[in-house]
Design an enzyme around this catalytic site. Structure first.
Site, PDB file in Angstrom:
ATOM      1  N   SER A   1    -104.656 -17.609  -7.982  1.00 34.56           N
ATOM      2  CA  SER A   1    -104.069 -16.278  -8.066  1.00 34.56           C
ATOM      3  C   SER A   1    -102.784 -16.242  -7.252  1.00 34.56           C
ATOM      4  O   SER A   1    -102.592 -17.052  -6.340  1.00 34.56           O
ATOM      5  CB  SER A   1    -105.050 -15.231  -7.525  1.00 34.56           C
ATOM      6  OG  SER A   1    -104.448 -13.950  -7.475  1.00 34.56           O
ATOM      7  N   HIS A   2    -101.961 -15.269  -7.552  1.00 33.73           N
ATOM      8  CA  HIS A   2    -100.766 -15.048  -6.748  1.00 33.73           C
ATOM      9  C   HIS A   2    -101.127 -14.492  -5.371  1.00 33.73           C
ATOM     10  O   HIS A   2    -100.301 -14.508  -4.464  1.00 33.73           O
ATOM     11  CB  HIS A   2     -99.826 -14.074  -7.466  1.00 33.73           C
ATOM     12  CG  HIS A   2     -99.062 -14.714  -8.563  1.00 33.73           C
ATOM     13  ND1 HIS A   2     -99.636 -15.076  -9.772  1.00 33.73           N
ATOM     14  CD2 HIS A   2     -97.768 -15.084  -8.643  1.00 33.73           C
ATOM     15  CE1 HIS A   2     -98.722 -15.633 -10.532  1.00 33.73           C
ATOM     16  NE2 HIS A   2     -97.583 -15.654  -9.877  1.00 33.73           N
ATOM     17  N   SER A   3    -102.335 -13.998  -5.234  1.00 35.36           N
ATOM     18  CA  SER A   3    -102.805 -13.415  -3.989  1.00 35.36           C
ATOM     19  C   SER A   3    -103.974 -14.226  -3.441  1.00 35.36           C
ATOM     20  O   SER A   3    -104.979 -14.433  -4.137  1.00 35.36           O
ATOM     21  CB  SER A   3    -103.257 -11.976  -4.223  1.00 35.36           C
ATOM     22  OG  SER A   3    -104.043 -11.501  -3.158  1.00 35.36           O
TER      23      SER A   3
ATOM     24  N   SER B   1     -96.662 -17.728 -13.508  1.00 38.54           N
ATOM     25  CA  SER B   1     -96.355 -18.949 -12.768  1.00 38.54           C
ATOM     26  C   SER B   1     -97.615 -19.635 -12.248  1.00 38.54           C
ATOM     27  O   SER B   1     -97.575 -20.827 -11.942  1.00 38.54           O
ATOM     28  CB  SER B   1     -95.390 -18.676 -11.617  1.00 38.54           C
ATOM     29  OG  SER B   1     -96.000 -17.881 -10.619  1.00 38.54           O
TER      30      SER B   1
ATOM     31  N   ASP C   1    -104.397 -16.295 -12.851  1.00 36.63           N
ATOM     32  CA  ASP C   1    -104.151 -14.888 -13.103  1.00 36.63           C
ATOM     33  C   ASP C   1    -102.920 -14.626 -13.975  1.00 36.63           C
ATOM     34  O   ASP C   1    -103.056 -14.068 -15.047  1.00 36.63           O
ATOM     35  CB  ASP C   1    -104.120 -14.066 -11.802  1.00 36.63           C
ATOM     36  CG  ASP C   1    -103.026 -14.441 -10.820  1.00 36.63           C
ATOM     37  OD1 ASP C   1    -102.202 -15.324 -11.098  1.00 36.63           O
ATOM     38  OD2 ASP C   1    -102.999 -13.827  -9.734  1.00 36.63           O
TER      39      ASP C   1
END
Length: 126
Positions: free
Chosen positions: A8-10, A69, A66
């Site tokens: 995930s980006h987070s 990128s 997600d």
């Protein structure tokens, strides 16, 4: 056993998804990778590659991502890694839970676990 890698980006989102899936399949190797190298929002191919190695118990890894990128960096990490891994075209939370429950079974393979993750695309919530 097939392992799962959530990208995930987070960092918090990835960890939360793994936490939920682990409630359903605590014996499955579930690894979360999220955020950029500075701890911000983003993804990092090197961290994803390390996550692949950590998630691999010898039967390969299904990778769930997600957004944009995350997919690109996960594909790059799979190319860089020595681990057999496939990316799932699935919603990250539902796909991870489906795949984790399936991977906990004694007959799970990399392909069947990928299929279980991707079956989540058709799930309805109401």
């Amino acid at each position: 056993m097939v392992g799962l890698l959530v990208v995930s980006h987070s960092e918090k989102a990835a960890a939360g998804i793994v936490e939920i899936a682990a409630e359903m399949a605590s014996d499955v190797s579930l690894v979360a990778v999220g955020g950029d190298p500075d701890g911000g929002i983003g993804t990092d191919a090197d961290a994803i590659a390390a996550g692949l190695a950590e998630a691999d118990d010898g039967d390969g890894v299904v990778v769930l991502v997600d957004l944009g990128s995350a997919t690109m960096n996960a594909e790059l990490a799979v190319e860089m890694a020595d681990t057999e891994a496939v990316l799932a075209d699935a919603p990250v939370l539902e796909g991870t839970v489906n795949a984790a429950v399936h991977a906990a079974g004694s007959k799970a393979t990399l392909d069947s676990t990928l299929d279980a993750a991707e079956e989540a695309r058709g799930m309805t919530k109401l």
